[in-house]
Design a protein around this motif. Sequence first.
Motif, PDB file in Angstrom:
ATOM      1  N   VAL A 460     -16.225  13.557  33.058  1.00  0.00           N
ATOM      2  CA  VAL A 460     -15.576  13.988  31.822  1.00  0.00           C
ATOM      3  C   VAL A 460     -14.992  15.385  31.994  1.00  0.00           C
ATOM      4  O   VAL A 460     -15.503  16.179  32.791  1.00  0.00           O
ATOM      5  CB  VAL A 460     -16.591  14.016  30.649  1.00  0.00           C
ATOM      6  N   GLU A 461     -13.936  15.659  31.253  1.00  0.00           N
ATOM      7  CA  GLU A 461     -13.422  17.037  31.228  1.00  0.00           C
ATOM      8  C   GLU A 461     -14.407  17.893  30.431  1.00  0.00           C
ATOM      9  O   GLU A 461     -14.974  17.435  29.434  1.00  0.00           O
ATOM     10  CB  GLU A 461     -12.055  17.088  30.519  1.00  0.00           C
ATOM     11  N   ILE A 462     -14.570  19.130  30.869  1.00  0.00           N
ATOM     12  CA  ILE A 462     -15.483  20.043  30.180  1.00  0.00           C
ATOM     13  C   ILE A 462     -14.660  21.173  29.570  1.00  0.00           C
ATOM     14  O   ILE A 462     -13.830  21.792  30.240  1.00  0.00           O
ATOM     15  CB  ILE A 462     -16.490  20.663  31.181  1.00  0.00           C
ATOM     16  N   GLY A 463     -14.952  21.449  28.320  1.00  0.00           N
ATOM     17  CA  GLY A 463     -14.251  22.550  27.662  1.00  0.00           C
ATOM     18  C   GLY A 463     -15.200  23.393  26.837  1.00  0.00           C
ATOM     19  O   GLY A 463     -16.373  23.045  26.659  1.00  0.00           O
ATOM     20  N   ILE A 464     -14.690  24.485  26.362  1.00  0.00           N
ATOM     21  CA  ILE A 464     -15.503  25.330  25.475  1.00  0.00           C
ATOM     22  C   ILE A 464     -14.659  25.752  24.277  1.00  0.00           C
ATOM     23  O   ILE A 464     -13.429  25.809  24.343  1.00  0.00           O
ATOM     24  CB  ILE A 464     -16.056  26.593  26.183  1.00  0.00           C
ATOM     25  N   MET A 465     -15.370  26.036  23.197  1.00  0.00           N
ATOM     26  CA  MET A 465     -14.717  26.616  22.036  1.00  0.00           C
ATOM     27  C   MET A 465     -14.576  28.108  22.302  1.00  0.00           C
ATOM     28  O   MET A 465     -15.507  28.746  22.785  1.00  0.00           O
ATOM     29  CB  MET A 465     -15.592  26.463  20.788  1.00  0.00           C
ATOM     30  N   ILE A 466     -13.417  28.632  21.963  1.00  0.00           N
ATOM     31  CA  ILE A 466     -13.261  30.089  22.011  1.00  0.00           C
ATOM     32  C   ILE A 466     -13.261  30.527  20.546  1.00  0.00           C
ATOM     33  O   ILE A 466     -12.275  30.356  19.833  1.00  0.00           O
ATOM     34  CB  ILE A 466     -11.953  30.511  22.697  1.00  0.00           C
ATOM     35  N   GLU A 467     -14.397  31.015  20.104  1.00  0.00           N
ATOM     36  CA  GLU A 467     -14.507  31.372  18.686  1.00  0.00           C
ATOM     37  C   GLU A 467     -15.273  32.673  18.486  1.00  0.00           C
ATOM     38  O   GLU A 467     -15.614  33.020  17.363  1.00  0.00           O
ATOM     39  CB  GLU A 467     -15.117  30.224  17.875  1.00  0.00           C
ATOM     40  N   THR A 468     -15.539  33.362  19.588  1.00  0.00           N
ATOM     41  CA  THR A 468     -16.157  34.688  19.456  1.00  0.00           C
ATOM     42  C   THR A 468     -15.254  35.688  20.171  1.00  0.00           C
ATOM     43  O   THR A 468     -14.599  35.335  21.171  1.00  0.00           O
ATOM     44  CB  THR A 468     -17.549  34.722  20.134  1.00  0.00           C
ATOM     45  N   PRO A 469     -15.226  36.929  19.691  1.00  0.00           N
ATOM     46  CA  PRO A 469     -14.431  37.936  20.396  1.00  0.00           C
ATOM     47  C   PRO A 469     -14.886  38.091  21.851  1.00  0.00           C
ATOM     48  O   PRO A 469     -14.069  38.322  22.741  1.00  0.00           O
ATOM     49  CB  PRO A 469     -14.682  39.209  19.587  1.00  0.00           C
ATOM     50  N   ALA A 470     -16.193  37.896  22.102  1.00  0.00           N
ATOM     51  CA  ALA A 470     -16.687  38.006  23.483  1.00  0.00           C
ATOM     52  C   ALA A 470     -15.967  36.999  24.372  1.00  0.00           C
ATOM     53  O   ALA A 470     -15.513  37.327  25.478  1.00  0.00           O
ATOM     54  CB  ALA A 470     -18.192  37.769  23.519  1.00  0.00           C
ATOM     55  N   ALA A 471     -15.857  35.770  23.875  1.00  0.00           N
ATOM     56  CA  ALA A 471     -15.207  34.727  24.679  1.00  0.00           C
ATOM     57  C   ALA A 471     -13.732  35.056  24.904  1.00  0.00           C
ATOM     58  O   ALA A 471     -13.172  34.781  25.964  1.00  0.00           O
ATOM     59  CB  ALA A 471     -15.355  33.372  23.991  1.00  0.00           C
ATOM     60  N   VAL A 472     -13.097  35.662  23.908  1.00  0.00           N
ATOM     61  CA  VAL A 472     -11.690  36.050  24.064  1.00  0.00           C
ATOM     62  C   VAL A 472     -11.563  37.022  25.230  1.00  0.00           C
ATOM     63  O   VAL A 472     -10.737  36.844  26.129  1.00  0.00           O
ATOM     64  CB  VAL A 472     -11.160  36.708  22.771  1.00  0.00           C
ATOM     65  N   TRP A 473     -12.435  38.021  25.207  1.00  0.00           N
ATOM     66  CA  TRP A 473     -12.301  39.092  26.202  1.00  0.00           C
ATOM     67  C   TRP A 473     -12.641  38.661  27.616  1.00  0.00           C
ATOM     68  O   TRP A 473     -12.162  39.241  28.586  1.00  0.00           O
ATOM     69  CB  TRP A 473     -13.141  40.315  25.774  1.00  0.00           C
ATOM     70  N   GLY A 488     -11.365  28.142  18.195  1.00  0.00           N
ATOM     71  CA  GLY A 488     -11.924  27.890  16.857  1.00  0.00           C
ATOM     72  C   GLY A 488     -11.557  29.064  15.962  1.00  0.00           C
ATOM     73  O   GLY A 488     -12.292  30.042  15.839  1.00  0.00           O
ATOM     74  N   THR A 489     -10.405  28.947  15.333  1.00  0.00           N
ATOM     75  CA  THR A 489      -9.898  30.111  14.583  1.00  0.00           C
ATOM     76  C   THR A 489     -10.725  30.411  13.326  1.00  0.00           C
ATOM     77  O   THR A 489     -10.665  31.513  12.815  1.00  0.00           O
ATOM     78  CB  THR A 489      -8.433  29.883  14.167  1.00  0.00           C
ATOM     79  N   ASN A 490     -11.495  29.413  12.865  1.00  0.00           N
ATOM     80  CA  ASN A 490     -12.300  29.677  11.665  1.00  0.00           C
ATOM     81  C   ASN A 490     -13.357  30.723  11.969  1.00  0.00           C
ATOM     82  O   ASN A 490     -13.503  31.728  11.271  1.00  0.00           O
ATOM     83  CB  ASN A 490     -12.996  28.393  11.176  1.00  0.00           C
ATOM     84  N   ASP A 491     -14.104  30.453  13.040  1.00  0.00           N
ATOM     85  CA  ASP A 491     -15.128  31.433  13.407  1.00  0.00           C
ATOM     86  C   ASP A 491     -14.513  32.656  14.080  1.00  0.00           C
ATOM     87  O   ASP A 491     -14.992  33.775  13.896  1.00  0.00           O
ATOM     88  CB  ASP A 491     -16.172  30.793  14.338  1.00  0.00           C
ATOM     89  N   LEU A 492     -13.451  32.436  14.848  1.00  0.00           N
ATOM     90  CA  LEU A 492     -12.843  33.600  15.522  1.00  0.00           C
ATOM     91  C   LEU A 492     -12.374  34.620  14.475  1.00  0.00           C
ATOM     92  O   LEU A 492     -12.530  35.835  14.663  1.00  0.00           O
ATOM     93  CB  LEU A 492     -11.683  33.155  16.418  1.00  0.00           C
ATOM     94  N   THR A 493     -11.820  34.128  13.371  1.00  0.00           N
ATOM     95  CA  THR A 493     -11.395  35.054  12.311  1.00  0.00           C
ATOM     96  C   THR A 493     -12.620  35.740  11.715  1.00  0.00           C
ATOM     97  O   THR A 493     -12.644  36.962  11.519  1.00  0.00           O
ATOM     98  CB  THR A 493     -10.634  34.287  11.201  1.00  0.00           C
ATOM     99  N   GLN A 494     -13.659  34.937  11.453  1.00  0.00           N
ATOM    100  CA  GLN A 494     -14.884  35.492  10.876  1.00  0.00           C
ATOM    101  C   GLN A 494     -15.454  36.623  11.736  1.00  0.00           C
ATOM    102  O   GLN A 494     -15.773  37.699  11.246  1.00  0.00           O
ATOM    103  CB  GLN A 494     -15.908  34.365  10.730  1.00  0.00           C
ATOM    104  N   TYR A 495     -15.561  36.361  13.038  1.00  0.00           N
ATOM    105  CA  TYR A 495     -16.207  37.352  13.897  1.00  0.00           C
ATOM    106  C   TYR A 495     -15.272  38.507  14.254  1.00  0.00           C
ATOM    107  O   TYR A 495     -15.714  39.633  14.441  1.00  0.00           O
ATOM    108  CB  TYR A 495     -16.744  36.687  15.174  1.00  0.00           C
TER     109      TYR A 495
END
Length: 577
Positions: A460-473, A488-495
Amino acid sequence: MEQYQGKTIFNKIAIGKVFFYQKKETQVKRRHIEDAEAEIVRFDAAQKTALAQLDQIYEKALQEVGADNAAVFAVHKMMMEDEDYLDSIYNMIRRELINAEYAVAATGDNFAKMFAQMDDAYMQARAADVRDISERLVAVLSGSGTIAGTLAGSQTGSAAGTETVAGTGIVTEINAAPDIGSRTGTDTLAPDEPVILMADDLAPSETVQMDKSRILAFVTRRGSSNSHTAILARSMNIPAVIGIDIREEWAGKTAIVDGYTGTVIIDPDAATLEQMSAKMSDDERRQQLLKELRGKETITRSGRKIHLYANIGSVSDVAQVLENDGEGIGLFRSEFLYLESDTFPTEEEQFKAYKMVAQNMAGKKVIVRTLDIGADKQADYFHLEKEDNPAMGYRAIRICLDQQEIFRTQLRALLRASAFGNISIMFPMIISVQEVLESKRILEEVKAELREQDIPYKDVEIGIMIETPAAVWISEELAKEVDFFSIGTNDLTQYTLAIDRQNPKLDSIYDPHHPAVLRSIRMVIENGHRGGAWVGICGELGADTSLTETFVEMGIDELSVSPSFILPVREAVRKLS
Ligand code: PEP
Ligand code: MG
């Protein structure tokens, strides 16, 4: 005619009768009685009715969800006939000369607390069951139907829990607040009439258990537009308005919910009714026009193809994905399988759900996000402690890496289902490369186990949600470890903005268009591509057609949106040069 202004969650119009949702917590009043023996006769009759209900539910569950899931109702019957439980109720009625409802509620609370304090996890889990049977008895005694009894459907194809009487928390209070009119609502409604559901607030687990075909619209007093309940309303394709000061006397009245303007009209006059019916027809016509985009590619005029997938929360949502011509599933919020259930869904139950989605999507991509429980998504049987900052707390991948049995069960189910379609696995709430490596390591162990047992699975392909500023950086490093990112812009906006997405007071400044969020998205797309991962967006922002051009210009590969937004987004992409 009265008109109220709230905040819109989903652009659609509904006209129908108001039904008040009685909250999970049934408030029971303590009453003094004169004749204890007569009260006991009343209780015995109610117990007989409740036992008969459980028999019926057991039979229905047996047929629909199999013996394993139905077993919980056999346990409920045993508990309802348990000597200690009954003695406690009889004693209270006789000694304290109190009404049966109160004796049941108090006994239920006491037994539930006692179970909850036990060391054994199985016994702890019985706390919810004893609350459940007590609530059933109280409902029978007071002659009131609850929403879960009247609006819960078997439609969700969920585990046996869908037929239970709502909730687990019976509150025993002497001057309790009056029931907000659910009975008035039921009295004036035909049993199967679809309704405009009004509630103070709704939890995701409550929303998910409702029979969608019976709900025309949601109107709540509280809740925020970024909550999971709001997301569910969108994915259920149901108009919804929040922030309305709902009133008891509206029960049974005709109302209009205008999800375009956030307006709720009670007792509309003939002219308004006519005008809104016309608006509703226009809306339906536009939906029809959009349907013409079915079967067309999601491609810009210059030939840039965008993969347009759908977000779902349950197996039954697949129908809507197909109806709206989704090209795949970009986010299956698997935690809703857990929220629909009263106990941990077994490997077999999960396997069946994932397999059904994979098969129904017939080879199209199905990205299943592993369990993202915690914060606003709570299931009693997880026994998650109350936290000061649940959004930043023990949730999602943190729970999975800590309680690995839960995680392994899900991964086994997912891998087994992968043999039947095109499944990808995505991990939520990632903040470090370490978490990804650990998750992949566990996945590899589960694969090895399956190989040993000769159980087939696909890679299977493996992916991750990018929804924390840490993951962005650290997205460039993360990209090297995975096949894809889904933002995940919902949580990314929140954090990013440090704004609780659940807090209605902050709704006006919760701004996913904030430059910090948009720059993060750009950075993730660039870093993802540099590291070899394709990049999509599965947060609500992905459906915002005012940004479609921006996302395409940034280089986005995929957008995953609620099924009802698929065709509007396709239309927006096809208009781009
Ligand atoms: C997100 O955070 O954007 C997301 C898609 O996940 P959820 O809304 O389920 O937290
Ligand atoms: Mg999220």
